[in-house]
Motif scaffolding. Structure first.
Motif, PDB file in Angstrom:
ATOM      1  N   LYS A  28     -44.594  74.811  79.827  1.00  0.00           N
ATOM      2  CA  LYS A  28     -44.147  73.841  80.846  1.00  0.00           C
ATOM      3  C   LYS A  28     -42.823  73.743  81.053  1.00  0.00           C
ATOM      4  CE  LYS A  28     -45.618  69.409  82.628  1.00  0.00           C
ATOM      5  NZ  LYS A  28     -46.064  67.927  82.058  1.00  0.00           N
ATOM      6  N   GLY A  99     -43.862  64.024  75.464  1.00  0.00           N
ATOM      7  CA  GLY A  99     -42.971  63.711  76.587  1.00  0.00           C
ATOM      8  C   GLY A  99     -41.468  63.253  76.014  1.00  0.00           C
ATOM      9  N   SER A 101     -41.055  60.880  74.278  1.00  0.00           N
ATOM     10  CA  SER A 101     -41.339  59.487  74.155  1.00  0.00           C
ATOM     11  C   SER A 101     -40.667  59.025  72.854  1.00  0.00           C
ATOM     12  CB  SER A 101     -42.607  58.976  74.511  1.00  0.00           C
ATOM     13  OG  SER A 101     -43.485  59.508  73.555  1.00  0.00           O
ATOM     14  N   ARG A 134     -42.259  55.171  73.914  1.00  0.00           N
ATOM     15  CA  ARG A 134     -43.898  55.532  73.876  1.00  0.00           C
ATOM     16  C   ARG A 134     -44.626  54.287  74.129  1.00  0.00           C
ATOM     17  NH1 ARG A 134     -44.179  58.497  68.470  1.00  0.00           N
ATOM     18  NH2 ARG A 134     -42.776  59.982  69.930  1.00  0.00           N
ATOM     19  N   ILE A 135     -45.508  54.519  74.980  1.00  0.00           N
ATOM     20  CA  ILE A 135     -46.268  53.496  75.316  1.00  0.00           C
ATOM     21  C   ILE A 135     -47.271  53.112  74.283  1.00  0.00           C
ATOM     22  CG2 ILE A 135     -47.970  52.672  77.171  1.00  0.00           C
ATOM     23  CD1 ILE A 135     -46.468  54.962  78.931  1.00  0.00           C
ATOM     24  N   GLN A 136     -47.708  53.856  73.514  1.00  0.00           N
ATOM     25  CA  GLN A 136     -48.842  53.363  72.344  1.00  0.00           C
ATOM     26  C   GLN A 136     -48.099  52.666  71.249  1.00  0.00           C
ATOM     27  OE1 GLN A 136     -48.107  56.458  73.725  1.00  0.00           O
ATOM     28  NE2 GLN A 136     -49.952  57.907  74.256  1.00  0.00           N
ATOM     29  N   TYR A 145     -35.115  51.161  70.995  1.00  0.00           N
ATOM     30  CA  TYR A 145     -34.167  51.351  71.707  1.00  0.00           C
ATOM     31  C   TYR A 145     -32.825  50.156  71.507  1.00  0.00           C
ATOM     32  CZ  TYR A 145     -36.003  54.789  74.854  1.00  0.00           C
ATOM     33  OH  TYR A 145     -36.683  55.750  75.587  1.00  0.00           O
ATOM     34  N   PHE A 149     -28.975  50.867  71.338  1.00  0.00           N
ATOM     35  CA  PHE A 149     -27.852  50.329  72.118  1.00  0.00           C
ATOM     36  C   PHE A 149     -26.885  49.691  71.064  1.00  0.00           C
ATOM     37  CE2 PHE A 149     -31.342  49.394  75.489  1.00  0.00           C
ATOM     38  CZ  PHE A 149     -31.597  50.717  75.621  1.00  0.00           C
ATOM     39  N   PRO A 168     -36.006  63.676  82.277  1.00  0.00           N
ATOM     40  CA  PRO A 168     -36.151  62.371  82.865  1.00  0.00           C
ATOM     41  C   PRO A 168     -35.292  61.660  81.617  1.00  0.00           C
ATOM     42  CG  PRO A 168     -38.196  63.115  82.140  1.00  0.00           C
ATOM     43  CD  PRO A 168     -37.329  64.468  81.872  1.00  0.00           C
ATOM     44  N   ALA A 170     -35.751  57.374  81.809  1.00  0.00           N
ATOM     45  CA  ALA A 170     -35.977  56.264  82.755  1.00  0.00           C
ATOM     46  C   ALA A 170     -36.149  55.187  81.996  1.00  0.00           C
ATOM     47  CB  ALA A 170     -37.493  56.812  83.066  1.00  0.00           C
ATOM     48  N   GLY A 171     -36.515  54.039  82.838  1.00  0.00           N
ATOM     49  CA  GLY A 171     -36.466  52.826  82.285  1.00  0.00           C
ATOM     50  C   GLY A 171     -35.315  52.217  81.556  1.00  0.00           C
ATOM     51  N   GLY A 172     -35.386  51.544  80.417  1.00  0.00           N
ATOM     52  CA  GLY A 172     -34.288  50.783  79.598  1.00  0.00           C
ATOM     53  C   GLY A 172     -33.740  51.983  79.007  1.00  0.00           C
ATOM     54  N   ALA A 173     -34.309  53.170  78.918  1.00  0.00           N
ATOM     55  CA  ALA A 173     -33.537  54.313  78.242  1.00  0.00           C
ATOM     56  C   ALA A 173     -32.269  54.442  78.614  1.00  0.00           C
ATOM     57  CB  ALA A 173     -34.754  55.530  78.074  1.00  0.00           C
TER      58      ALA A 173
HETATM   59  C1  HXC Z   1     -45.966  58.010  75.752  1.00  0.00           C
HETATM   60  C2  HXC Z   1     -45.558  59.789  77.134  1.00  0.00           C
HETATM   61  C3  HXC Z   1     -44.775  58.806  77.968  1.00  0.00           C
HETATM   62  C4  HXC Z   1     -44.395  57.693  77.542  1.00  0.00           C
HETATM   63  C5  HXC Z   1     -44.547  60.798  78.837  1.00  0.00           C
HETATM   64  N1  HXC Z   1     -45.590  61.069  78.073  1.00  0.00           N
HETATM   65  N2  HXC Z   1     -43.996  59.592  78.877  1.00  0.00           N
HETATM   66  N3  HXC Z   1     -46.367  59.329  76.316  1.00  0.00           N
HETATM   67  N4  HXC Z   1     -45.046  57.172  76.335  1.00  0.00           N
HETATM   68  N5  HXC Z   1     -43.461  56.804  78.062  1.00  0.00           N
HETATM   69  C6  HXC Z   1     -46.422  62.029  77.870  1.00  0.00           C
HETATM   70  C7  HXC Z   1     -47.525  62.266  78.798  1.00  0.00           C
HETATM   71  O1  HXC Z   1     -48.613  61.480  78.360  1.00  0.00           O
HETATM   72  C8  HXC Z   1     -47.902  63.709  78.483  1.00  0.00           C
HETATM   73  O2  HXC Z   1     -48.656  63.736  77.380  1.00  0.00           O
HETATM   74  C9  HXC Z   1     -46.467  64.130  78.102  1.00  0.00           C
HETATM   75  O3  HXC Z   1     -45.601  63.157  77.516  1.00  0.00           O
HETATM   76  C10 HXC Z   1     -45.844  64.932  79.243  1.00  0.00           C
HETATM   77  O4  HXC Z   1     -45.776  63.940  80.429  1.00  0.00           O
HETATM   78  P1  HXC Z   1     -46.177  64.507  81.951  1.00  0.00           P
HETATM   79  O5  HXC Z   1     -46.491  63.244  82.537  1.00  0.00           O
HETATM   80  O6  HXC Z   1     -47.169  65.332  81.837  1.00  0.00           O
HETATM   81  O7  HXC Z   1     -44.950  65.183  82.266  1.00  0.00           O
HETATM   82  P2  HXC Z   1     -44.321  65.030  83.697  1.00  0.00           P
HETATM   83  O8  HXC Z   1     -45.348  65.299  84.837  1.00  0.00           O
HETATM   84  O9  HXC Z   1     -43.081  66.063  83.575  1.00  0.00           O
HETATM   85  O10 HXC Z   1     -43.730  63.457  84.045  1.00  0.00           O
HETATM   86  C11 HXC Z   1     -42.728  63.147  83.227  1.00  0.00           C
HETATM   87  C12 HXC Z   1     -42.340  61.607  83.446  1.00  0.00           C
HETATM   88  C13 HXC Z   1     -43.701  60.999  83.338  1.00  0.00           C
HETATM   89  C14 HXC Z   1     -41.903  61.424  84.791  1.00  0.00           C
HETATM   90  C15 HXC Z   1     -41.495  61.083  82.402  1.00  0.00           C
HETATM   91  O11 HXC Z   1     -44.412  61.443  82.114  1.00  0.00           O
HETATM   92  C16 HXC Z   1     -43.696  59.347  83.186  1.00  0.00           C
HETATM   93  O12 HXC Z   1     -43.735  58.748  84.229  1.00  0.00           O
HETATM   94  N6  HXC Z   1     -43.877  58.800  82.095  1.00  0.00           N
HETATM   95  C17 HXC Z   1     -43.669  57.444  82.001  1.00  0.00           C
HETATM   96  C18 HXC Z   1     -42.328  56.871  82.001  1.00  0.00           C
HETATM   97  C19 HXC Z   1     -42.068  55.375  81.775  1.00  0.00           C
HETATM   98  O13 HXC Z   1     -42.508  54.660  82.549  1.00  0.00           O
HETATM   99  N7  HXC Z   1     -41.834  55.357  80.556  1.00  0.00           N
HETATM  100  C20 HXC Z   1     -41.613  53.915  80.337  1.00  0.00           C
HETATM  101  C21 HXC Z   1     -40.311  53.427  80.825  1.00  0.00           C
HETATM  102  S1  HXC Z   1     -39.955  51.875  80.276  1.00  0.00           S
HETATM  103  P3  HXC Z   1     -49.857  64.991  77.008  1.00  0.00           P
HETATM  104  O14 HXC Z   1     -50.448  64.644  75.708  1.00  0.00           O
HETATM  105  O15 HXC Z   1     -50.742  64.728  78.355  1.00  0.00           O
HETATM  106  O16 HXC Z   1     -49.053  66.205  77.017  1.00  0.00           O
HETATM  107  C22 HXC Z   1     -38.962  52.230  78.977  1.00  0.00           C
HETATM  108  C23 HXC Z   1     -38.643  50.818  78.382  1.00  0.00           C
HETATM  109  C24 HXC Z   1     -37.328  51.219  77.505  1.00  0.00           C
HETATM  110  O17 HXC Z   1     -38.321  53.197  78.566  1.00  0.00           O
HETATM  111  C25 HXC Z   1     -36.786  49.577  77.347  1.00  0.00           C
HETATM  112  C26 HXC Z   1     -35.493  49.684  76.399  1.00  0.00           C
HETATM  113  C27 HXC Z   1     -34.793  48.504  76.501  1.00  0.00           C
END
Ligand code: HXC
Length: 514
Positions: A28, A99, A101, A134-136, A145, A149, A168, A170-173
């Motif tokens: 992928k 991902g 994460s 990582r959401i979990q 994070y 920082f 990607p 995204a978010g605070g990253a």
């Molecule tokens: C856990 C995650 C993950 C996350 C992706 N994965 N992001 N697991 N926590 N944040 C996992 C998916 O479940 C998937 O697992 C694998 O990674 C690949 O992701 P896909 O979605 O299949 O890939 P893709 O279609 O290319 O999309 C990529 C993506 C999307 C755009 C990044 O995954 C996404 O929107 N992820 C969430 C982004 C997000 O909102 N993150 C939190 C931001 S807030 P499997 O097992 O199915 O392969 C943040 C706060 C930080 O970061 C604060 C700091 C101050």
């Protein structure tokens, strides 16, 4: 078990972990036009120089189906290696593992290599390719994070910090790259945003693609978050290598000198600049006419192109150049160009890189948009940055140096060490036309032939002020030089400044107009 079988077992374990997220996830990644995290590290570092740590780190999360789940290396690779034989610390997030994460152990790996970089005083390179927290793992991810920082901030101005966005971010990253010195992006691959398109749509009802919201071009041209833009990952790695060749390992060192080279033959500075101040020219040609080998490595080339910043070498030593670009908006200073220049000046000052300023500008950009967007606050950054810089500072006034622009572009008054002016220099409060219209408004209005009178007053003003000799008479300019002498005078000034000692009053820190 014999030693041999232990070694074979180790090799097998390593091979298994090095597969990252496995064949499907790698497939992928390749389909997205991306290299894997390991391929990236190997492509960037000198051959056979990479040494990995924490390969066998495992996550300990239990919630949301994490118990018993294996995430190889916890989605990030860390290690040390060399680029052009110079040591670097590096991490690369592995998108094929959850991902990329960031969970607790993933963050601990990153902070371990950051601590190493800071302790050992070597540059840190971070390759970002991640779905973010990582959401979990909930608050443990957020804590991770925060720890990153904090270290970015500690290391700022001590070691070079380079962020490479190869997926990607995204978010605070995004705030870790934002806290580092140089951000590299690649067309179609890099994405940076605080909230993605779906959140934008649900909150604001606006439809926008990922690329339009936070793609490579947006950050290189519009936001100014990215400093280098490349079309491919390999081109991006070449850019990083070139950057590393110009900068020192830490604030305790100077950049390593290279073999001195003359500028290329046929690039003659006196043929580039038209004497008529209304005719534009490419200031890059002037820079190439004076640097070793006519080489100039531009930083933030696509953002605020009315000012040029970047690195070159003079007699083998790294120099930071700041130069107005008369080809774009007449080289005027505005919000973006002030931000761009100020940041670069502070970088050079933090890392012992002398600054050469080439000046040709009509001043700060007027207008409601600029005023309301804060040109006073942003424009002040360049004054602050030049004033506080204690590295050798040399200025060459090529043509226009009007008003606030004259002061801001490393004037004597901000403690330039050497100020040279070409005979074409015009140093005045404003351009002759504007000045004549204001100062002689009455005479012009009352004249029998107002246009003739206007031209006469413009000429009078030009003769009196729009030249370098009034400033030279005050000692604000050290010497009016012939254009062909420019390289030689800068080289000598740099040589004389080699042991420059200057400092600021003791303070905890200043309060720059952020
Ligand atoms: C856990 C995650 C993950 C996350 C992706 N994965 N992001 N697991 N926590 N944040 C996992 C998916 O479940 C998937 O697992 C694998 O990674 C690949 O992701 P896909 O979605 O299949 O890939 P893709 O279609 O290319 O999309 C990529 C993506 C999307 C755009 C990044 O995954 C996404 O929107 N992820 C969430 C982004 C997000 O909102 N993150 C939190 C931001 S807030 P499997 O097992 O199915 O392969 C943040 C706060 C930080 O970061 C604060 C700091 C101050």
């Amino acid at each position: 078990m014999s030693l041999r079988s232990n070694v074979l077992d180790l090799r097998k374990r390593k091979k298994e972990v090095q597969k990252g997220g496995g064949d499907k996830a790698i497939e992928k990644q390749v389909k997205m036009g991306k290299l894997t995290a390991r391929e990236r590290i190997l492509a960037l570092l000198d051959k056979n120089s990479f040494h990995e740590y924490d390969l066998f780190v495992e996550h300990a999360a239990k919630d949301f189906g994490m118990e018993g789940k294996t995430l190889h290396g916890d989605g990030v690779i860390i290690g040390t290696g060399t680029i052009y034989d110079k040591p670097v610390c590096i991490f690369a997030q592995d998108f094929t593992v959850a991902g990329g994460s960031l969970g607790l152990m993933h963050a601990r790996k990153i902070t371990k290599i950051m601590d190493h970089a800071l302790k050992m005083r070597v540059p840190l390179i971070g390759i970002n390719d991640s779905g973010g927290a990582r959401i979990q793992e909930g608050v443990n991810s957020l804590a991770g994070y925060g720890e990153i920082f904090f270290r970015n901030t500690l290391a700022s101005g001590v070691i070079p910090q380079i962020s490479v966005i190869l997926g990607p971010c995204a978010g605070g990253a995004v705030y870790s790259p934002a806290l580092t010195d140089f951000v590299f992006v690649v067309e179609n691959i890099s994405k940076m945003f605080i909230t993605g398109p779906s959140v934008v749509k649900s909150v604001l009802g606006e439809e926008v693609s990922m690329e339009e919201l936070g793609g490579a071009k947006v950050h290189a041209e519009v936001t100014g978050n990215a400093h280098f833009y490349a079309e491919t990952e390999m081109e991006c790695f070449d850019q990083i290598k070139t950057l590393i060749s110009f900068i020192p390992r830490s604030n305790l060192k100077k950049a390593l000198p290279h073999k001195p080279k003359a500028p290329l033959k046929g690039v003659k500075v006196e043929d580039i600049v038209p004497a008529d101040p209304r005719i534009p020219y490419d200031m890059r040609d002037v820079l190439k006419s004076i640097t070793d080998g006519s080489e100039f490595f531009e930083v933030m080339e696509r953002f605020a192109p009315n000012i040029i910043v970047g690195f070159g070498r003079m007699n083998g030593e790294t120099v930071g150049f700041v130069a107005n670009q008369p080809m774009v908006l007449a080289g005027v200073l505005d919000i973006d160009s002030s931000d761009k220049a100020a940041r670069f000046i502070r970088y050079c000052d933090a890392f012992n890189i002398p600054i050469v300023t080439m000046e040709d500008l009509p001043g700060y950009l007027p207008g409601v948009d600029q005023e309301h967007a804060g040109v006073i606050r942003h424009g002040a950054k360049i004054l602050y940055a030049y004033s506080e810089a204690t590295v050798p500072k040399i200025t060459v006034i090529v043509r226009k140096a009007y008003g606030g622009g004259y002061i801001a572009m490393n004037s004597r008054h901000l403690r330039a060490d050497f100020v040279f002016a070409w005979p074409t220099a015009e140093i005045a409060v404003m351009g002759p036309e504007g000045a004549a219209n204001i100062v002689f408004r009455k005479e012009i209005a009352e004249a029998e032939n107002p246009e003739e009178m206007r031209q006469q007053k413009i000429e009078e003003y030009k003769e009196k002020f729009a030249n370098p000799y009034v400033a030279a008479a005050q000692g604000y300019i050290d010497e009016v030089i012939e254009p062909s002498e420019t390289r030689a005078r800068i080289l000598h000034a740099l040589q004389v400044s080699e042991n420059k000692s200057a400092s600021m009053p003791a303070k905890k820190h200043g309060i720059p107009p952020f």
